[in-house]
Design a protein around this motif. Structure first.
Motif, PDB file in Angstrom:
ATOM      1  N   ARG A 215      -0.870   4.476   5.623  1.00  0.00           N
ATOM      2  CA  ARG A 215      -0.888   3.198   4.907  1.00  0.00           C
ATOM      3  C   ARG A 215      -0.688   2.088   5.926  1.00  0.00           C
ATOM      4  O   ARG A 215       0.286   2.079   6.671  1.00  0.00           O
ATOM      5  CB  ARG A 215       0.231   3.151   3.860  1.00  0.00           C
ATOM      6  CG  ARG A 215       0.342   1.828   3.121  1.00  0.00           C
ATOM      7  CD  ARG A 215       1.554   1.823   2.214  1.00  0.00           C
ATOM      8  NE  ARG A 215       1.612   0.610   1.386  1.00  0.00           N
ATOM      9  CZ  ARG A 215       2.237  -0.518   1.738  1.00  0.00           C
ATOM     10  NH1 ARG A 215       2.881  -0.579   2.904  1.00  0.00           N
ATOM     11  NH2 ARG A 215       2.224  -1.558   0.932  1.00  0.00           N
TER      12      ARG A 215
ATOM     13  N   ARG B  85       0.741   3.704  -6.676  1.00  0.00           N
ATOM     14  CA  ARG B  85       0.349   2.293  -6.612  1.00  0.00           C
ATOM     15  C   ARG B  85       0.729   1.554  -7.893  1.00  0.00           C
ATOM     16  O   ARG B  85       0.895   2.167  -8.950  1.00  0.00           O
ATOM     17  CB  ARG B  85      -1.152   2.189  -6.394  1.00  0.00           C
ATOM     18  CG  ARG B  85      -1.996   2.768  -7.543  1.00  0.00           C
ATOM     19  CD  ARG B  85      -3.463   2.804  -7.176  1.00  0.00           C
ATOM     20  NE  ARG B  85      -4.288   3.210  -8.326  1.00  0.00           N
ATOM     21  CZ  ARG B  85      -5.602   3.365  -8.271  1.00  0.00           C
ATOM     22  NH1 ARG B  85      -6.240   3.183  -7.119  1.00  0.00           N
ATOM     23  NH2 ARG B  85      -6.296   3.718  -9.346  1.00  0.00           N
TER      24      ARG B  85
ATOM     25  N   SER C  96       1.132   2.103  -2.446  1.00  0.00           N
ATOM     26  CA  SER C  96       2.490   1.874  -1.984  1.00  0.00           C
ATOM     27  C   SER C  96       2.982   3.046  -1.155  1.00  0.00           C
ATOM     28  O   SER C  96       3.850   2.893  -0.290  1.00  0.00           O
ATOM     29  CB  SER C  96       3.431   1.666  -3.180  1.00  0.00           C
ATOM     30  OG  SER C  96       3.031   0.569  -3.947  1.00  0.00           O
TER      31      SER C  96
ATOM     32  N   GLY D  42      -1.195  -2.390   3.029  1.00  0.00           N
ATOM     33  CA  GLY D  42      -1.233  -1.467   1.914  1.00  0.00           C
ATOM     34  C   GLY D  42      -2.483  -0.631   1.820  1.00  0.00           C
ATOM     35  O   GLY D  42      -2.524   0.330   1.047  1.00  0.00           O
TER      36      GLY D  42
ATOM     37  N   SER E 280      -5.744   0.642  -2.024  1.00  0.00           N
ATOM     38  CA  SER E 280      -4.390   0.212  -1.676  1.00  0.00           C
ATOM     39  C   SER E 280      -3.368   1.109  -2.358  1.00  0.00           C
ATOM     40  O   SER E 280      -3.527   1.457  -3.533  1.00  0.00           O
ATOM     41  CB  SER E 280      -4.156  -1.244  -2.101  1.00  0.00           C
ATOM     42  OG  SER E 280      -4.964  -2.121  -1.348  1.00  0.00           O
TER      43      SER E 280
END
Length: 329
Positions: A54, A97, A84, A62, A82
């Motif tokens: 990431r 996410r 987390s 992200g 994207s």
């Protein structure tokens, strides 16, 4: 209630969770410089010979990215996906996410081309993610609030998904627990940091209760976990399945930070690694000789470092502006 109905993680204090979500994911405000590598492209796949991660660079914060395993400091490929938290193995990726426009989260299962094949709602702030070596089992950990025993502080929920059966375990807290060979029950049991073995249904994880943070071995079919060793957090099983890399609280006190170490499963020998900085991460094995992990540099920015798994050598910067590393053999 069968395992297919355990999709939703236990619902917790929504307002507190939303505030935590802003702190965790919304730290994309004022950032410092984000220089990362020599160039970018958008061709990210789960093909071998790459390191997936990431990005924490300002330009692509992200986004799921990758670099050549032979040249991790070189040009990176940056996808439009994207997350987390991300991890991948065996042609499958897990992406934790935020749901678009909401303060809730979801688990997205991604195929080799990073296309979404399944989505599962999560109630909690993403923290850890893992995929088994064959790509058929996925695990996640989220932070939640509202447990009565902890005075409103954060707790964790760890869950698993078996792609071969479709079975979902929303929380490992429903499993029967054995501590030091004896049945155990307590209101404050929490799990996090799952890592899978090659044997179907078997895994390792962290279980906390009281002042202890145990390494536990679990069996999804039997729905049981048993303690293996104390003061072991965020385990990561080596490719040859003989060792576990983990973080251990210094002097048993997480307030003092964590030391990354390796446990030999057969003999019980613990080898502290050459990294002496505090590592608050679930390490990833690059191969049977090398462990990688993320270290924060400044707010919102992290780098992936690597260190020999035998305690020798020195830490080396592997991928700048990166976290959530996963080796794609």
């Amino acid at each position: 209630m069968n395992t297919r109905t355990r999709v939703l993680i236990a619902v917790s204090g929504t307002l507190a969770l939303a505030a935590a979500a802003v702190l965790y994911v919304g730290a994309a405000g004022a950032r410092n410089q984000g220089a990362a590598s020599a160039g970018t492209s958008d061709a990210v796949t789960l093909d071998g010979g790459r390191l997936l991660f990431r990005s924490t660079a300002d330009a692509d914060r992200g986004h799921v990215s990758s670099v050549s395993a032979a040249d991790p400091g070189g040009a990176r490929a940056v996808s439009t996906v994207s997350c987390s938290r991300v991890h991948a193995a065996g042609g499958t990726a897990i992406c934790l996410r935020p749901e678009t426009g909401l303060t809730t989260y979801q688990l997205a299962v991604l195929d080799r081309r990073l296309a979404v094949t399944q989505e599962i709602p999560l109630v909690g702030v993403p923290n850890r993610a893992r995929v088994s070596a064959d790509g058929q089992r996925l695990a996640w950990t989220v932070f939640v609030t509202g447990d009565s025993y902890n005075g409103g502080r954060f707790s964790t929920r760890a869950g698993t998904l078996d792609l071969t059966t479709g079975d979902v375990e929303g929380t490992l807290e429903d499993f029967a627990v054995t501590v030091d060979g004896k049945p155990y029950q307590a209101a404050d049991v929490n799990f996090w940091g799952v890592t899978f073995t090659r044997q179907p249904g078997r895994f390792y994880a962290t279980m906390s209760t009281g002042s202890h943070r145990y390494l536990v071995e679990g069996d999804s079919k039997a729905r049981t976990v048993r303690t293996v060793r104390d003061n072991v957090e965020c385990p990561s099983l080596s490719p040859d399945e003989t060792r576990i890399a983990y973080k251990s609280a210094i002097d048993g006190d997480p307030a003092k930070g964590w030391r990354v170490s390796v446990l030999d499963l057969a003999g019980g020998t613990v080898t502290p690694l050459a990294e002496t900085r505090s590592v608050d991460d679930q390490s990833a094995w690059l191969d049977d000789r090398t462990v990688a992990y993320a270290l924060p540099r400044t707010q919102g920015h992290s780098d992936v470092w690597a260190v020999p798994a035998d305690g020798t050598g020195t830490p080396r910067l592997l991928i700048p502006e990166a976290e959530s590393p996963a080796a794609l053999p």
